[in-house]
Design a protein around this motif. Structure first.
Motif, PDB file in Angstrom:
ATOM      1  N   ILE A 150       0.855  -1.231  -0.175  1.00  0.00           N
ATOM      2  CA  ILE A 150      -0.085  -0.109   0.116  1.00  0.00           C
ATOM      3  C   ILE A 150       0.890   1.276  -0.077  1.00  0.00           C
ATOM      4  O   ILE A 150       0.234   2.445  -0.375  1.00  0.00           O
ATOM      5  CB  ILE A 150      -1.018  -0.082   0.973  1.00  0.00           C
ATOM      6  N   ASP A 151       2.101   1.281   0.320  1.00  0.00           N
ATOM      7  CA  ASP A 151       3.020   2.273   0.347  1.00  0.00           C
ATOM      8  C   ASP A 151       3.388   2.531  -0.979  1.00  0.00           C
ATOM      9  O   ASP A 151       3.769   4.009  -1.465  1.00  0.00           O
ATOM     10  CB  ASP A 151       4.195   1.929   1.202  1.00  0.00           C
ATOM     11  N   ILE A 154       1.593   5.535  -2.810  1.00  0.00           N
ATOM     12  CA  ILE A 154       1.883   6.775  -2.220  1.00  0.00           C
ATOM     13  C   ILE A 154       3.044   7.129  -2.719  1.00  0.00           C
ATOM     14  O   ILE A 154       3.129   8.421  -2.639  1.00  0.00           O
ATOM     15  CB  ILE A 154       1.650   6.539  -0.777  1.00  0.00           C
ATOM     16  N   VAL A 155       4.129   6.383  -2.602  1.00  0.00           N
ATOM     17  CA  VAL A 155       5.462   7.015  -3.082  1.00  0.00           C
ATOM     18  C   VAL A 155       5.471   7.351  -4.424  1.00  0.00           C
ATOM     19  O   VAL A 155       5.859   8.602  -4.664  1.00  0.00           O
ATOM     20  CB  VAL A 155       6.393   5.802  -3.126  1.00  0.00           C
ATOM     21  N   GLY A 157       2.756   8.668  -5.973  1.00  0.00           N
ATOM     22  CA  GLY A 157       2.128   9.950  -6.116  1.00  0.00           C
ATOM     23  C   GLY A 157       2.893  11.111  -5.619  1.00  0.00           C
ATOM     24  O   GLY A 157       2.968  12.256  -6.024  1.00  0.00           O
ATOM     25  N   ALA A 158       3.696  10.815  -4.456  1.00  0.00           N
ATOM     26  CA  ALA A 158       4.640  12.147  -3.919  1.00  0.00           C
ATOM     27  C   ALA A 158       5.658  12.382  -5.142  1.00  0.00           C
ATOM     28  O   ALA A 158       5.908  13.554  -5.260  1.00  0.00           O
ATOM     29  CB  ALA A 158       5.311  11.412  -2.783  1.00  0.00           C
ATOM     30  N   ILE A 159       6.401  11.141  -5.567  1.00  0.00           N
ATOM     31  CA  ILE A 159       7.301  11.730  -6.683  1.00  0.00           C
ATOM     32  C   ILE A 159       6.588  12.335  -7.760  1.00  0.00           C
ATOM     33  O   ILE A 159       7.392  13.415  -8.371  1.00  0.00           O
ATOM     34  CB  ILE A 159       8.171  10.572  -6.741  1.00  0.00           C
ATOM     35  N   TRP A 161       4.041  14.259  -8.072  1.00  0.00           N
ATOM     36  CA  TRP A 161       3.687  15.440  -7.537  1.00  0.00           C
ATOM     37  C   TRP A 161       5.024  16.567  -7.534  1.00  0.00           C
ATOM     38  O   TRP A 161       4.913  17.598  -7.983  1.00  0.00           O
ATOM     39  CB  TRP A 161       3.066  15.692  -6.298  1.00  0.00           C
ATOM     40  N   TRP A 162       6.155  16.072  -6.997  1.00  0.00           N
ATOM     41  CA  TRP A 162       7.200  17.061  -6.524  1.00  0.00           C
ATOM     42  C   TRP A 162       8.376  17.038  -7.627  1.00  0.00           C
ATOM     43  O   TRP A 162       9.225  17.752  -7.393  1.00  0.00           O
ATOM     44  CB  TRP A 162       7.522  16.971  -5.210  1.00  0.00           C
ATOM     45  N   ARG A 163       8.672  15.554  -8.281  1.00  0.00           N
ATOM     46  CA  ARG A 163       9.884  15.470  -8.695  1.00  0.00           C
ATOM     47  C   ARG A 163       9.920  15.040 -10.077  1.00  0.00           C
ATOM     48  O   ARG A 163      10.782  14.558 -10.476  1.00  0.00           O
ATOM     49  CB  ARG A 163      10.600  14.357  -8.031  1.00  0.00           C
TER      50      ARG A 163
ATOM     51  N   LEU B 173       9.921   2.765   3.503  1.00  0.00           N
ATOM     52  CA  LEU B 173       8.406   3.041   3.560  1.00  0.00           C
ATOM     53  C   LEU B 173       8.112   4.557   3.868  1.00  0.00           C
ATOM     54  O   LEU B 173       7.051   5.029   3.459  1.00  0.00           O
ATOM     55  CB  LEU B 173       7.920   2.075   4.719  1.00  0.00           C
ATOM     56  N   ALA B 175       9.681   7.073   2.640  1.00  0.00           N
ATOM     57  CA  ALA B 175      10.009   7.920   1.502  1.00  0.00           C
ATOM     58  C   ALA B 175       8.938   8.819   1.146  1.00  0.00           C
ATOM     59  O   ALA B 175       9.181  10.103   1.279  1.00  0.00           O
ATOM     60  CB  ALA B 175      10.429   7.174   0.152  1.00  0.00           C
ATOM     61  N   PRO B 176       7.602   8.698   1.229  1.00  0.00           N
ATOM     62  CA  PRO B 176       6.580   9.831   0.860  1.00  0.00           C
ATOM     63  C   PRO B 176       6.596  10.651   1.961  1.00  0.00           C
ATOM     64  O   PRO B 176       6.525  12.028   1.613  1.00  0.00           O
ATOM     65  CB  PRO B 176       5.424   9.074   0.935  1.00  0.00           C
ATOM     66  N   VAL B 179       9.559  13.215   1.246  1.00  0.00           N
ATOM     67  CA  VAL B 179       9.232  13.943   0.119  1.00  0.00           C
ATOM     68  C   VAL B 179       8.367  15.255   0.538  1.00  0.00           C
ATOM     69  O   VAL B 179       8.636  16.488   0.545  1.00  0.00           O
ATOM     70  CB  VAL B 179       8.674  13.470  -1.122  1.00  0.00           C
ATOM     71  N   GLU B 183       9.254  19.292   1.320  1.00  0.00           N
ATOM     72  CA  GLU B 183       8.978  20.235   0.253  1.00  0.00           C
ATOM     73  C   GLU B 183       7.950  21.404   0.985  1.00  0.00           C
ATOM     74  O   GLU B 183       7.996  22.323   0.839  1.00  0.00           O
ATOM     75  CB  GLU B 183       7.860  19.537  -0.493  1.00  0.00           C
ATOM     76  N   LYS B 198      -1.264  21.345  -0.766  1.00  0.00           N
ATOM     77  CA  LYS B 198      -1.030  20.018  -1.028  1.00  0.00           C
ATOM     78  C   LYS B 198      -0.320  19.075  -0.474  1.00  0.00           C
ATOM     79  O   LYS B 198      -0.577  17.885  -0.104  1.00  0.00           O
ATOM     80  CB  LYS B 198      -0.963  20.103  -2.580  1.00  0.00           C
ATOM     81  N   PHE B 202      -1.257  15.693   1.272  1.00  0.00           N
ATOM     82  CA  PHE B 202      -0.587  14.453   1.220  1.00  0.00           C
ATOM     83  C   PHE B 202      -0.325  13.830   2.455  1.00  0.00           C
ATOM     84  O   PHE B 202      -0.434  12.641   2.717  1.00  0.00           O
ATOM     85  CB  PHE B 202       0.685  14.776   0.606  1.00  0.00           C
ATOM     86  N   PHE B 206      -1.350  10.159   3.830  1.00  0.00           N
ATOM     87  CA  PHE B 206      -0.464   9.129   4.373  1.00  0.00           C
ATOM     88  C   PHE B 206      -0.839   8.577   5.697  1.00  0.00           C
ATOM     89  O   PHE B 206      -0.946   7.359   6.149  1.00  0.00           O
ATOM     90  CB  PHE B 206       1.002   9.565   4.492  1.00  0.00           C
ATOM     91  N   VAL B 209      -4.108   6.630   5.341  1.00  0.00           N
ATOM     92  CA  VAL B 209      -3.924   5.178   4.911  1.00  0.00           C
ATOM     93  C   VAL B 209      -3.211   4.378   6.013  1.00  0.00           C
ATOM     94  O   VAL B 209      -3.857   3.264   6.437  1.00  0.00           O
ATOM     95  CB  VAL B 209      -3.126   5.271   3.787  1.00  0.00           C
ATOM     96  N   PHE B 210      -2.161   4.660   6.743  1.00  0.00           N
ATOM     97  CA  PHE B 210      -1.471   3.690   7.621  1.00  0.00           C
ATOM     98  C   PHE B 210      -2.026   3.618   8.786  1.00  0.00           C
ATOM     99  O   PHE B 210      -2.133   2.496   9.467  1.00  0.00           O
ATOM    100  CB  PHE B 210      -0.011   4.245   7.624  1.00  0.00           C
TER     101      PHE B 210
END
Lengths: 225, 224
Positions: A150-151, A154-155, A157-159, A161-163, B173, B175-176, B179, B183, B198, B202, B206, B209-210
């Motif tokens: 499930i992560d 999300i990873v 989505g994050a990258i 959006w920003w990267r 795990l 990483a989000p 980021v 930001e 945003k 975000f 996260f 969800v967790f």
């Protein structure tokens, strides 16, 4: 036994046929030329890897729910095969990227989240080596597998959006994306071949895991008597 | 007793245990301080570069610190053999997780708040007028770290090499979180600060969800 040989032979023949098709049947791409032909191999491996992880995720859920060891065997088999395919993707990607983009790696959403996905499942495999008791190992690794799976979106989505500085996805990426008509049959044939090969590997790995558990059981019985 | 009153009582126990010795907090704060000072050697901490890289390094230090700080939260119960007692004491094992998440979030947040002025002074970064936004980001980031970290600490406590295993499971795990919180913090500490809603959204996603995953699967993590 006969079924296993048949599946193995079919998988190998299909992959060879897909390789042939990607070199000699699919049309030449206009800008990248012969280089683009790695696409059939690279993307079909990526999809096969993702399929393996998805089946593994279902197996993890089923294990937590039903507590049957066959789901644990399926789970670990899928993750190992998925890691193998993802490793191939992470190696074939840079081989393609260097001549196409001029760099081996770019930190965009799909590359980076594939890398994190790979790291997470390597950790899953490491976790399994560090818990002795089979039931506990099965349960805890299944739970970690669920969290890891499930992560990943999300990873991504994050990258994203920003990267991201990457071209839109070619497949299912929007109105102007898409493969040339001549490439479609070869592409989906390659995806199919890689999935049969993936299934063959998972089946082999599954029977190995089952055998291991049988041996462990026999060993314990022998020690008890 | 309901879930929340159970969790509240356990949270009190976690906080009391920590504030009797303050071991966890003091070691974590010193650890973050060391990491922040060492980071300053890896680039020229002049104003422009600190604006761009500083917040990321700060969050990386928090992440590393958390992966060490979360270690004892289940280990302590295991060493003292109190986990079964805890499980018997509450009606829903999720209360144990809620209490530990609450305590870990609190400890992380305290560390972060103590480190913020030090970081700002060392790296010449200003956060004037942006304190509410920074507090919100720190809270949501720490909550996410604690939720995922508490779940994985319950896993790693039952394995060999647990000290090495937890960062290995946890850092990819998170990483989000790294980021998104980086930001948001960069935009809050920049020369023209603004709030990146945003990013806040975000972090909320996260965390939710967790938390949901832990609510669904938490009880299996504590099975004997």
């Amino acid at each position: 036994m006969a079924k296993r040989v048949l599946l193995g032979a079919a998988a190998v023949l299909l992959v060879i046929a897909a390789a042939y098709a990607s070199f000699f049947v699919a049309p030449q791409e206009r800008t990248m030329g012969v280089l683009q032909r790695i696409f059939y191999f690279h993307v079909s491996c990526a999809w096969a890897g993702l399929s393996a992880f998805s089946i593994g995720f279902l197996a993890n859920l089923l294990y937590v729910w039903k507590r049957k060891e066959k789901y644990d065997w399926l789970g670990v088999s899928c993750v190992e095969v998925g890691v193998a395919f993802t490793t191939v993707v992470l190696i074939s990607g840079p081989i393609w990227a260097k001549p196409a983009w001029g760099i081996y790696w770019t930190w965009d959403a799909r590359l980076t989240s594939t890398f994190i996905l790979w790291l997470l499942y390597i950790s899953y495999l490491l976790l399994r080596t560090l818990i002795e008791e089979p039931d506990r190992r099965a349960l805890l690794s299944a739970l970690f597998g669920i969290f890891a799976f499930i992560d990943v979106p999300i990873v991504f989505g994050a990258i994203r959006w920003w990267r991201t500085q990457h071209p839109a996805p070619v497949i299912m990426g929007g109105p102007n994306s898409g493969l040339a008509a001549g490439m479609v049959p070869t592409f989906f044939f390659a995806v199919f071949a890689m999935h049969v090969f993936m299934w063959f590997l998972i089946a082999e790995r599954y029977s190995l895991e089952k055998m291991r558990s049988d041996v462990e059981l026999l060993r314990q019985e022998a020690e008890a008597t | 007793m309901g879930l929340l009153s159970n969790a509240g009582a356990l949270l009190g126990k976690e906080v009391r245990t920590e504030f009797r010795s303050r071991e966890l907090l003091s070691t974590t704060i010193v650890f973050v301080l060391i990491v922040v000072v060492l980071f300053s050697f890896t680039f020229d901490p002049s104003t422009n570069e600190s604006h761009r890289f500083g917040p990321g390094l700060l969050w990386l230090a928090f992440l590393f610190a958390a992966s060490l700080m979360l270690q004892p939260c289940f280990l302590r119960e295991q060493v003292n053999d109190t986990l079964s007692a805890l499980r018997l004491a509450v009606s829903d094992p999720f209360a144990i997780f809620l209490a530990k998440i609450g305590a870990n979030t609190l400890f992380l947040l305290l560390t972060e708040l103590l480190m913020l002025p030090v970081f700002a002074a060392l790296f010449n970064v200003s956060f004037r007028g942006q304190l509410p936004g920074i507090l919100l980001t720190f809270f949501l980031g720490s909550l996410g770290i604690s939720v995922a970290g508490t779940a994985l600490a319950a896993i790693s406590a039952q394995a060999r090499m647990r000290e090495l295993l937890l960062p290995l499971l946890l850092l990819p795990l998170l990483a989000p979180i790294l980021v998104a919180s980086t930001e948001v913090t960069v935009s809050l500490m920049g020369p023209e600060p603004f709030m990146q809603w945003k990013g806040i959204g975000f972090l909320v996603v996260f965390d939710v969800v967790f938390l949901t995953a832990l609510w669904l699967f938490g009880e299996y993590l504590l099975e004997e």
